[in-house]
Design an enzyme around this catalytic site. Structure first.
Site, PDB file in Angstrom:
ATOM      1  N   ASP A 324       0.868  -1.175   0.000  1.00  0.00           N
ATOM      2  CA  ASP A 324       0.000   0.000   0.000  1.00  0.00           C
ATOM      3  C   ASP A 324       0.906   1.226   0.000  1.00  0.00           C
ATOM      4  O   ASP A 324       2.047   1.147   0.461  1.00  0.00           O
ATOM      5  CB  ASP A 324      -0.929   0.015   1.219  1.00  0.00           C
ATOM      6  CG  ASP A 324      -2.209   0.791   0.955  1.00  0.00           C
ATOM      7  OD1 ASP A 324      -2.107   1.996   0.672  1.00  0.00           O
ATOM      8  OD2 ASP A 324      -3.300   0.191   1.009  1.00  0.00           O
ATOM      9  N   ALA A 374      -6.663  -5.378  -4.340  1.00  0.00           N
ATOM     10  CA  ALA A 374      -7.712  -4.484  -3.831  1.00  0.00           C
ATOM     11  C   ALA A 374      -7.329  -3.020  -3.939  1.00  0.00           C
ATOM     12  O   ALA A 374      -8.130  -2.147  -3.594  1.00  0.00           O
ATOM     13  CB  ALA A 374      -8.011  -4.824  -2.369  1.00  0.00           C
ATOM     14  N   LYS A 378     -11.324   4.843  -5.425  1.00  0.00           N
ATOM     15  CA  LYS A 378     -12.716   4.390  -5.468  1.00  0.00           C
ATOM     16  C   LYS A 378     -13.756   5.492  -5.321  1.00  0.00           C
ATOM     17  O   LYS A 378     -14.939   5.258  -5.541  1.00  0.00           O
ATOM     18  CB  LYS A 378     -12.952   3.353  -4.365  1.00  0.00           C
ATOM     19  CG  LYS A 378     -12.803   3.913  -2.960  1.00  0.00           C
ATOM     20  CD  LYS A 378     -13.097   2.848  -1.908  1.00  0.00           C
ATOM     21  CE  LYS A 378     -13.041   3.444  -0.511  1.00  0.00           C
ATOM     22  NZ  LYS A 378     -13.375   2.442   0.515  1.00  0.00           N
ATOM     23  N   SER A 417     -13.538  -5.770  -7.898  1.00  0.00           N
ATOM     24  CA  SER A 417     -14.197  -4.763  -8.737  1.00  0.00           C
ATOM     25  C   SER A 417     -15.397  -4.188  -7.984  1.00  0.00           C
ATOM     26  O   SER A 417     -15.497  -4.335  -6.760  1.00  0.00           O
ATOM     27  CB  SER A 417     -14.613  -5.370 -10.072  1.00  0.00           C
ATOM     28  OG  SER A 417     -15.066  -4.358 -10.963  1.00  0.00           O
ATOM     29  N   LYS A 420     -20.217  -0.395  -9.661  1.00  0.00           N
ATOM     30  CA  LYS A 420     -20.180   0.823 -10.475  1.00  0.00           C
ATOM     31  C   LYS A 420     -19.558   0.584 -11.852  1.00  0.00           C
ATOM     32  O   LYS A 420     -19.592   1.457 -12.718  1.00  0.00           O
ATOM     33  CB  LYS A 420     -19.434   1.929  -9.727  1.00  0.00           C
ATOM     34  CG  LYS A 420     -20.161   2.388  -8.476  1.00  0.00           C
ATOM     35  CD  LYS A 420     -19.343   3.380  -7.678  1.00  0.00           C
ATOM     36  CE  LYS A 420     -20.127   3.860  -6.463  1.00  0.00           C
ATOM     37  NZ  LYS A 420     -20.446   2.787  -5.509  1.00  0.00           N
ATOM     38  N   ASN A 463     -21.491  -1.539  -2.077  1.00  0.00           N
ATOM     39  CA  ASN A 463     -20.941  -0.834  -0.927  1.00  0.00           C
ATOM     40  C   ASN A 463     -20.770  -1.771   0.262  1.00  0.00           C
ATOM     41  O   ASN A 463     -21.578  -2.670   0.485  1.00  0.00           O
ATOM     42  CB  ASN A 463     -21.875   0.305  -0.520  1.00  0.00           C
ATOM     43  CG  ASN A 463     -22.077   1.299  -1.644  1.00  0.00           C
ATOM     44  OD1 ASN A 463     -21.281   2.200  -1.848  1.00  0.00           O
ATOM     45  ND2 ASN A 463     -23.156   1.126  -2.393  1.00  0.00           N
ATOM     46  N   VAL A 464     -19.716  -1.537   1.021  1.00  0.00           N
ATOM     47  CA  VAL A 464     -19.494  -2.313   2.232  1.00  0.00           C
ATOM     48  C   VAL A 464     -19.677  -1.407   3.437  1.00  0.00           C
ATOM     49  O   VAL A 464     -19.240  -0.251   3.452  1.00  0.00           O
ATOM     50  CB  VAL A 464     -18.096  -2.975   2.249  1.00  0.00           C
ATOM     51  CG1 VAL A 464     -18.050  -4.138   1.306  1.00  0.00           C
ATOM     52  CG2 VAL A 464     -17.007  -1.984   1.937  1.00  0.00           C
ATOM     53  N   GLY A 466     -19.261   0.469   6.726  1.00  0.00           N
ATOM     54  CA  GLY A 466     -18.156   0.899   7.562  1.00  0.00           C
ATOM     55  C   GLY A 466     -16.843   1.096   6.834  1.00  0.00           C
ATOM     56  O   GLY A 466     -15.836   1.406   7.464  1.00  0.00           O
TER      57      GLY A 466
END
Length: 649
Positions: A324, A374, A378, A417, A420, A463-464, A466
């Site tokens: 990251d 990942a 976004k 993915s 969207k 959407n997840v 939190g």
């Protein structure tokens, strides 16, 4: 009550030795009182006094031993609980029992055996009552004095089985909770109308809310067992809609003896109110795939990436490499892993996935078997304003990683993915759709050429709950500040899934997935964001917070889709995972177009970049965006082409 007295009572606590000494004095007093009561002062002969002294000595001796074993003097008197009182009964019962046997076997009792038994038992009863009363008296006096400072909160406890009773006892036993239990709620018909711990049991029906209002109850504490039973029903939502605050506790197994502080109670979150069927995952299959493998996760500091790392760590991989470019969050996940999985070999890499030479160096060194990709930008409005970055990070970063996976013989490449990407209306969604196209076309190309060692799998979901930047953390922060809560449009809806659910499905899809497939997750029913905001406001106990509509943001739809209109789905072995039957692309053409797009992104002409993206993904139509002009240009060009063809015909 004065502030000085209040502070004194809060801070002053009898020492353990003082409590122990008081208990010994209670034993001595009980013996003397019962002997005097039974024989009177005039009939207390020397022999009876001698018997009394020996019995008192034995009682003090044996009870001292059991006071120490059961630690009856270790608690704070004003916070004594039911379990503390039970320890007193146990200690005295054993102490008196051994003292009685010793007196019978070792001493010559002159007062007569029958009389001795009567006096001994009466002394035991008095002793128990005095010691229990001393705790209860101190507790009641303390609550009477301190309780006037802040009015206790009236509550009902939902659940009348063992866990519900334990919760109520804990609340009654500890004044620090500042709760007054006024009733129980039960779904069991045979319990309705009965009394439990001195209060009534009520049915969960429409009449309940009138009862709650009459008793000024605005908080319900749900037992952990009952919480498990009703969390997938609309019962919780019904309470929230009536402006009732909801709390619960951890399972009894996690209490460490009892509830001791308010921190052990937790507010029920909005996530608990979103009706979802529980998702069952084949953990054994996932474990067999992950165990002993080298795993690489990009975007490992993000919401999804970090949870994938946590899930993977459970299955004993050979090693995990975390990539990251966000240094601080990556450091945080590193500390978490070191604490929970100390023996897990891991490599923390601060790097940008668009740095091709750096990525090659990582693949060359670690040679990952599995790649969970990942990393991506976004946020829709941000990418509308930063088109080049969207292309360079989302598309070029994916291309670099996918190519390296092939070059270094990875077994699987799992790409995250988004919904969207379906009929994209914004740059971010289109960039992810292009990533899907590249990965899928590459997979099919490798199959055709017989070089399909690496399997490419795409997972697509909405959407997840939190996650960083999602509406729920935003709404919580806005409510905390007193509002307003901002909703873009009264009719906007979204699909939601918890982060652990999404990541478990990603692992399962990666485990059984076949090359080149795009997997979509059953997200359940979509949620109206306005209703979500209203319920969060009610749940917070701040009903005066206002909702403000701000208008759709650039590129934002009223609703998201998981499938293109032209796409169909095929089932898999898992009811929550489907295969998208999407349009196929040829790799050589796709590769050329994407290379041209990436090259164009470094010229930073946003209109031209978006135009190229629309050529690659014809279903990309901008909404509420300056790039709608590009759609009109392409439509005009298409119309002129048709007119020209007609004229020639």
């Amino acid at each position: 009550m004065s502030k000085i007295l209040k502070n004194y009572l809060y801070k002053k606590v009898l020492s353990r030795f003082s409590v122990f000494l008081i208990d010994i004095l209670i034993i001595i007093f009980s013996c003397i009182f019962m002997f005097v009561l039974r024989f009177g002062f005039q009939d207390l002969t020397d022999t009876i006094r001698a018997d009394g002294m020996m019995i008192t000595f034995l009682l003090v001796l044996f009870n001292t031993v059991f006071f120490i074993i059961f630690r009856t003097f270790s608690g704070i008197l004003r916070f004594s609980s039911f379990s503390d009182l039970l320890r007193i009964v146990y200690a005295l019962s054993l102490g008196y029992g051994l003292a009685f046997l010793s007196a019978v076997l070792l001493l010559d009792i002159h007062i007569g055996f029958t009389l001795f038994k009567e006096v001994f038992f009466a002394t035991y009863v008095l002793n128990v009552l005095l010691m229990v009363f001393s705790r209860v008296f101190v507790k009641e006096i303390y609550e009477a004095l301190i309780g006037t400072e802040s009015k206790a909160v009236n509550v009902f406890v939902y659940g009348t089985k063992e866990t519900g009773i334990s919760v109520a006892k804990a609340l009654k036993a500890n004044s620090e909770f500042n709760f007054k239990v006024l009733g129980f709620i039960s779904d069991e018909q045979h319990m309705i109308g009965k009394d439990l711990l001195g209060v009534n049991i009520y049915a969960n029906n429409d009449r309940l809310f009138r009862i709650l209002e009459s008793k000024d109850v605005k908080t319900i504490i749900i037992s952990p067992q009952k919480m498990e039973e009703i969390k997938d029903t609309n019962m919780l939502s019904n309470f929230v809609d009536h402006n009732i605050s909801l709390m619960t506790t951890p399972p009894i197994s996690e209490w460490n003896g009892s509830l001791t502080s308010r921190a052990q109670l937790k507010d029920i979150q909005i996530e608990d109110l979103l009706l979802r069927d529980p998702i069952k995952i084949n953990m054994m299959q996932i474990a067999s795939d992950i165990q002993g493998r080298r795993i690489l996760v990009t975007g490992a500091a993000g919401s999804i990436g970090s949870e994938i790392v946590r899930q993977v760590a459970k299955f004993n991989p050979f090693s995990v490499t975390l990539i990251d470019q966000a240094e601080t969050p990556l450091h945080d996940i590193r500390l978490e892993l070191q604490e929970k999985w100390r023996n897990l070999p891991m490599k923390i890499v601060v790097a940008d996935i668009t740095n091709a030479s750096r990525m090659e160096n990582i693949f060359r060194e670690f040679k990952p078997h599995y790649i969970f990709h990942a990393a991506a930008y976004k946020h829709v409005p941000m990418m509308e304003d930063n088109v080049s970055e969207s292309v360079q990070t989302n598309i070029n970063g994916t291309k670099i990683l996918a190519d390296l996976a092939v070059k270094y013989g990875a077994d699987k490449f799992v790409m995250i993915s988004t919904d969207k990407a379906v009929n994209p209306s914004n740059v971010m969604g289109c960039s992810k759709r292009i990533c899907e196209i590249y990965v899928q076309s590459l997979a099919k190309y490798l199959e055709k050429t017989g070089r399909n060692k690496t399997q490419f799998i795409t997972t697509r979901f909405g959407n997840v709950l939190g996650s960083n930047g999602s509406v729920i953390p935003l709404f919580k922060e806005q409510i905390k500040k007193g509002g307003p809560v901002t909703v873009t449009h009264p009719e906007i809806i979204r699909y939601f899934m918890t982060i652990p659910e999404a990541c478990q499905l990603v692992l399962e899809a990666g485990s059984f997935g076949k090359n080149g497939e795009i997997y979509i997750f059953d997200m359940g029913k979509p949620v109206k964001i306005l209703n979500l905001a209203k319920r969060m406001i009610r749940l917070s106990g701040s009903p005066n917070v206002k909702i403000e509509f701000t208008g759709l943001r650039h590129g934002e739809k009223l609703y998201e889709e998981l499938l293109n209109n032209e796409e169909k789905t095929k089932p898999t072995h898992h009811e929550k995972i489907l295969i998208a039957d999407v349009r196929k692309y040829e790799y050589p053409e796709v590769s050329d177009q994407i290379n041209s797009l990436i090259k164009l992104s470094y010229e930073y002409d946003e209109m031209q970049i978006v135009k190229k993206m629309k050529e690659i993904v014809p279903e990309f139509h901008s909404i509420n965006s300056p790039f709608e002009d590009v759609d009109r240009q392409l439509e005009n060009a298409a119309d002129k082409k048709v007119e020209s063809a007609s004229a020639k015909g």
